[in-house]
Design an enzyme around this catalytic site. Structure first.
Site, mmCIF file in Angstrom:
data_model
loop_
_atom_site.group_PDB
_atom_site.id
_atom_site.type_symbol
_atom_site.label_atom_id
_atom_site.label_comp_id
_atom_site.label_asym_id
_atom_site.label_seq_id
_atom_site.Cartn_x
_atom_site.Cartn_y
_atom_site.Cartn_z
ATOM 1 N N HIS A 248 -3.131 4.920 -5.602
ATOM 2 C CA HIS A 248 -2.033 4.339 -4.814
ATOM 3 C C HIS A 248 -0.684 4.834 -5.334
ATOM 4 C CE1 HIS A 248 -5.182 1.065 -4.366
ATOM 5 N NE2 HIS A 248 -4.907 1.372 -3.112
ATOM 6 N N ASP B 251 -10.471 8.016 1.893
ATOM 7 C CA ASP B 251 -11.005 7.339 3.080
ATOM 8 C C ASP B 251 -10.845 8.294 4.259
ATOM 9 O OD1 ASP B 251 -11.563 4.564 2.046
ATOM 10 O OD2 ASP B 251 -9.487 4.804 1.443
HETATM 11 O O1 PAF Z 1 -7.418 1.808 2.834
HETATM 12 C C1 PAF Z 1 -7.099 0.613 2.715
HETATM 13 O O2 PAF Z 1 -6.783 0.138 1.638
HETATM 14 C C2 PAF Z 1 -7.155 -0.281 3.950
HETATM 15 O O3 PAF Z 1 -8.186 0.058 4.789
HETATM 16 C C3 PAF Z 1 -5.817 -0.313 4.704
HETATM 17 C C4 PAF Z 1 -5.472 1.043 5.290
HETATM 18 C C5 PAF Z 1 -4.705 -0.775 3.782
HETATM 19 C C6 PAF Z 1 -5.897 -1.299 5.866
HETATM 20 O O4 PAF Z 1 -6.173 -2.590 5.423
#
Ligand code: PAF
Length: 283
Positions: A36, A156
């Site tokens: 992140h 993802d």
């Molecule tokens: O990837 C994630 O953490 C979640 O799927 C998101 C994009 C924040 C949506 O809740």
């Protein structure tokens, strides 16, 4: 600045928009880690103002999934966001996001339904309704933040593809920036769920990225037949790993690939113990 309600976020954003500032959104479910952090850094480089949303979105979890157990570390998340220079940490409650519709089913709420041919594959197969929940919350976050750019991790990959397609299909005025997968020193893809892994499960989980790197190596040596690549990757996976899928898809159409080529997505999902992990590479 930590904000919990939509109205406060909108008021600040309105002001930023008046000043002509560009806004970057980093949507997260919290339990922030170096993956992140890389998204927030990229957002800081790209935009004048950065909003990080921290919301464990109930509508993207199935009834038997880890919604209750999902790690919640808001205080630490806020500290990290401040350190990295995020301007707003938006951490709403479920009621703030969905009102009293906490039954959270399609009877009570307007959902975004991404294209079935993409949703019916990979993670969507074993997580029915998951991507409806993701697309719905992401569209809400886009509308609340009025962001010019939104930052998503390539880890993802299916989510990334679905969101890019939603932006295109619904003519949304936002640019999606895809950021590379961040890995631990030994290759394990960083994930908020890694904390569930015992020491031995972590060892098993490591064979997931090893299998992907093996495919990449074989591909670079000229092996393109995906069934050959599949078999040799399977032989690398720890025998205790429970494979959900290992698939080859064209990353511009999401169609299955018989022969690997440039821009083929190799995506894997597997369980180490009870923990479901995903990883991928793009050739
Ligand atoms: O990837 C994630 O953490 C979640 O799927 C998101 C994009 C924040 C949506 O809740």
């Amino acid at each position: 600045m930590l904000l919990n309600n939509i109205k406060d976020v909108k008021t600040i954003i309105q002001q930023w928009k008046k000043e002509g500032l560009t806004i970057g959104l980093v949507p997260t479910m919290g339990a922030l880690h170096i993956g992140h952090a890389s998204l927030i850094k990229k957002a800081k480089e790209t935009c004048d103002r950065v909003v990080v949303s921290v919301f464990v979105n109930p509508i993207q979890f199935g009834p038997n999934e880890d919604f209750q157990k999902y790690p919640r570390t808001l205080k630490k998340d806020e500290e990290l966001c401040n350190e990295l220079g995020a301007d707003i940490v938006f951490a709403p409650s479920a009621i703030e996001m969905y009102g009293e519709n906490t039954g959270l089913c399609n009877n009570e709420l307007t959902f975004v339904c991404p294209a079935y041919n993409i949703v019916d594959a990979l993670c969507g197969k074993s997580r029915p309704g998951h991507f409806d929940g993701v697309a719905t919350v992401v569209l809400k976050l886009f509308n609340i933040s009025k962001a010019d750019y939104a930052f998503f991790g390539q880890k993802d990959a299916q989510q990334l593809f679905i969101i890019k397609k939603m932006v295109k299909d619904l003519n949304l005025d936002i640019k999606i920036i895809s950021c590379p997968i961040v890995r631990e020193h030994d290759g394990l893809a960083v994930s908020s769920r890694n904390i569930y892994l015992s020491e031995s499960e972590r060892e098993q989980a490591l064979t997931i990225s090893k299998a992907l790197f093996h495919i990449k190596e074989l591909y670079s040596k000229g092996i393109k037949d995906t069934s050959v690549l599949f078999d040799s990757a399977i032989s690398i996976l720890d025998k205790n790993i429970e494979l959900d899928y290992l698939e080859f898809r064209d990353f511009s159409t999401f169609e299955k690939a018989q022969m690997a080529q440039e821009n083929t997505l190799v995506a894997i999902a597997a369980k180490a113990g009870k923990t479901r992990l995903i990883d991928n590479i793009i050739l």
